[in-house]
Design a protein around this motif. Structure first.
Motif, PDB file in Angstrom:
ATOM      1  N   TRP A  24      57.569  22.704  35.972  1.00  0.00           N
ATOM      2  CA  TRP A  24      57.415  21.783  34.840  1.00  0.00           C
ATOM      3  C   TRP A  24      56.115  20.980  34.939  1.00  0.00           C
ATOM      4  N   TYR A  25      55.131  21.581  35.564  1.00  0.00           N
ATOM      5  CA  TYR A  25      53.842  20.918  35.758  1.00  0.00           C
ATOM      6  C   TYR A  25      53.115  20.792  34.419  1.00  0.00           C
ATOM      7  N   TYR A  26      52.595  19.604  34.127  1.00  0.00           N
ATOM      8  CA  TYR A  26      51.814  19.385  32.899  1.00  0.00           C
ATOM      9  C   TYR A  26      50.460  20.050  33.065  1.00  0.00           C
ATOM     10  N   ILE A  27      50.262  21.143  32.357  1.00  0.00           N
ATOM     11  CA  ILE A  27      49.050  21.924  32.574  1.00  0.00           C
ATOM     12  C   ILE A  27      48.265  22.217  31.301  1.00  0.00           C
ATOM     13  N   PHE A  28      48.919  22.222  30.157  1.00  0.00           N
ATOM     14  CA  PHE A  28      48.247  22.647  28.934  1.00  0.00           C
ATOM     15  C   PHE A  28      47.357  21.574  28.321  1.00  0.00           C
ATOM     16  N   ASP A  29      47.541  20.329  28.708  1.00  0.00           N
ATOM     17  CA  ASP A  29      46.889  19.221  28.023  1.00  0.00           C
ATOM     18  C   ASP A  29      45.428  18.983  28.432  1.00  0.00           C
ATOM     19  N   ARG A  30      44.846  19.862  29.161  1.00  0.00           N
ATOM     20  CA  ARG A  30      43.445  19.667  29.569  1.00  0.00           C
ATOM     21  C   ARG A  30      42.723  21.007  29.683  1.00  0.00           C
ATOM     22  N   HIS A  31      41.403  20.918  29.691  1.00  0.00           N
ATOM     23  CA  HIS A  31      40.525  22.078  29.915  1.00  0.00           C
ATOM     24  C   HIS A  31      40.766  23.221  28.920  1.00  0.00           C
ATOM     25  N   ASN A  32      41.043  22.872  27.679  1.00  0.00           N
ATOM     26  CA  ASN A  32      41.187  23.852  26.587  1.00  0.00           C
ATOM     27  C   ASN A  32      42.327  24.847  26.780  1.00  0.00           C
ATOM     28  N   ARG A  33      43.341  24.474  27.512  1.00  0.00           N
ATOM     29  CA  ARG A  33      44.436  25.416  27.756  1.00  0.00           C
ATOM     30  C   ARG A  33      45.320  25.611  26.536  1.00  0.00           C
ATOM     31  N   PHE A  34      45.428  24.607  25.671  1.00  0.00           N
ATOM     32  CA  PHE A  34      46.153  24.828  24.417  1.00  0.00           C
ATOM     33  C   PHE A  34      45.475  25.942  23.622  1.00  0.00           C
ATOM     34  N   ARG A  76      56.621  39.631  27.346  1.00  0.00           N
ATOM     35  CA  ARG A  76      56.038  40.162  28.581  1.00  0.00           C
ATOM     36  C   ARG A  76      54.515  40.117  28.521  1.00  0.00           C
ATOM     37  N   ASP A  77      53.946  40.643  27.451  1.00  0.00           N
ATOM     38  CA  ASP A  77      52.491  40.705  27.331  1.00  0.00           C
ATOM     39  C   ASP A  77      51.870  39.324  27.187  1.00  0.00           C
ATOM     40  N   PHE A  78      52.499  38.461  26.408  1.00  0.00           N
ATOM     41  CA  PHE A  78      51.988  37.107  26.214  1.00  0.00           C
ATOM     42  C   PHE A  78      51.965  36.352  27.540  1.00  0.00           C
ATOM     43  N   LYS A  79      53.069  36.407  28.270  1.00  0.00           N
ATOM     44  CA  LYS A  79      53.128  35.692  29.544  1.00  0.00           C
ATOM     45  C   LYS A  79      52.130  36.261  30.557  1.00  0.00           C
ATOM     46  N   LYS A  80      52.005  37.564  30.601  1.00  0.00           N
ATOM     47  CA  LYS A  80      51.078  38.191  31.547  1.00  0.00           C
ATOM     48  C   LYS A  80      49.631  37.797  31.233  1.00  0.00           C
ATOM     49  N   PHE A  81      49.235  37.924  29.964  1.00  0.00           N
ATOM     50  CA  PHE A  81      47.860  37.623  29.593  1.00  0.00           C
ATOM     51  C   PHE A  81      47.544  36.133  29.768  1.00  0.00           C
ATOM     52  N   THR A  82      48.419  35.261  29.240  1.00  0.00           N
ATOM     53  CA  THR A  82      48.123  33.822  29.338  1.00  0.00           C
ATOM     54  C   THR A  82      48.157  33.344  30.781  1.00  0.00           C
ATOM     55  N   SER A  83      49.006  33.932  31.604  1.00  0.00           N
ATOM     56  CA  SER A  83      49.043  33.555  33.016  1.00  0.00           C
ATOM     57  C   SER A  83      47.693  33.847  33.681  1.00  0.00           C
ATOM     58  N   LYS A  84      47.146  35.026  33.405  1.00  0.00           N
ATOM     59  CA  LYS A  84      45.835  35.380  33.984  1.00  0.00           C
ATOM     60  C   LYS A  84      44.740  34.463  33.472  1.00  0.00           C
ATOM     61  N   GLU A  85      44.736  34.193  32.169  1.00  0.00           N
ATOM     62  CA  GLU A  85      43.695  33.349  31.582  1.00  0.00           C
ATOM     63  C   GLU A  85      43.797  31.899  32.070  1.00  0.00           C
ATOM     64  N   ILE A  86      44.999  31.393  32.172  1.00  0.00           N
ATOM     65  CA  ILE A  86      45.178  30.020  32.646  1.00  0.00           C
ATOM     66  C   ILE A  86      44.811  29.921  34.126  1.00  0.00           C
ATOM     67  N   GLN A  87      45.136  30.948  34.908  1.00  0.00           N
ATOM     68  CA  GLN A  87      44.726  30.948  36.316  1.00  0.00           C
ATOM     69  C   GLN A  87      43.204  30.907  36.439  1.00  0.00           C
ATOM     70  N   LYS A  88      42.513  31.700  35.632  1.00  0.00           N
ATOM     71  CA  LYS A  88      41.035  31.666  35.651  1.00  0.00           C
ATOM     72  C   LYS A  88      40.540  30.273  35.302  1.00  0.00           C
ATOM     73  N   ASN A  89      41.154  29.659  34.311  1.00  0.00           N
ATOM     74  CA  ASN A  89      40.773  28.319  33.878  1.00  0.00           C
ATOM     75  C   ASN A  89      41.012  27.302  34.989  1.00  0.00           C
ATOM     76  N   ILE A  90      42.144  27.408  35.668  1.00  0.00           N
ATOM     77  CA  ILE A  90      42.443  26.482  36.768  1.00  0.00           C
ATOM     78  C   ILE A  90      41.443  26.645  37.895  1.00  0.00           C
ATOM     79  N   ILE A  91      41.125  27.869  38.251  1.00  0.00           N
ATOM     80  CA  ILE A  91      40.160  28.124  39.326  1.00  0.00           C
ATOM     81  C   ILE A  91      38.812  27.500  38.982  1.00  0.00           C
TER      82      ILE A  91
END
Length: 166
Positions: A24-34, A76-91
């Motif tokens: 339940w980590y607040y993650i979407f509210d920064r760095h253009n994740r929305f 499945r596809d949405f979660k897989k793609f957004t997970s990869k993109e958000i991970q890149k953004n976090i890194i």
């Protein structure tokens, strides 16, 4: 833990879906994740036949009222793609936060398992879920009115296209 899958018998139809961030980590509210979520939804609408009737993106989860010819594949596809993109953004923006999503063996996952799909078998139930979706930011006291939340289909300036329910 494996993700809960939708039964094939319920794959076609309109579903109320809740996708939640691990811990339940607040993650979407920064760095253009929305924007990552929005762009992926728009892609699924254009390329995968996703029909969206209502949505809201919150800080650590999202609700959708949606249909597709293969809802399970969309999830499945949405979660897989957004997970990869958000991970890149976090890194790129806050690499220390990536440890919150560790699955061991150097792998990370953004989304919690399960999607809590609920089939909308009646119009009344679907309308109830649309009201729930739109009032979510108000209940959390982020805004006073549903239409004031930018990342919601209640907002008249939303750039994400929604379909009429009927």
């Amino acid at each position: 833990m494996p993700s809960a899958r939708m039964p094939k018998a319920y794959n076609d139809g309109i579903y109320f879906l809740t996708l939640t961030v691990k811990n339940w980590y607040y993650i979407f509210d920064r760095h253009n994740r929305f924007h990552i979520l929005a762009d992926s939804i728009k892609h699924c609408q254009a390329a995968k036949g996703l029909k969206l009737y209502a949505y809201v993106f919150m800080l650590n989860h999202m609700h959708l009222l949606a249909s597709a010819s293969d809802v399970a594949a969309f999830i499945r596809d949405f979660k897989k793609f957004t997970s990869k993109e958000i991970q890149k953004n976090i890194i790129a923006t806050e690499p220390g936060a990536l440890k919150l999503f560790s699955e061991g063996n150097g792998k990370h996952g953004i989304w919690a398992p399960g999607n809590m799909p609920k089939p909308c078998e009646t119009e009344q139930y679907a309308l109830q879920k649309i009201s729930y979706i739109h009032s979510n930011p108000v209940r959390k006291q982020y805004v006073r009115n549903p239409e004031d939340w930018v990342w919601s289909s209640a907002n008249p300036e939303s750039t994400i296209r929604t379909e009429p329910l009927l």
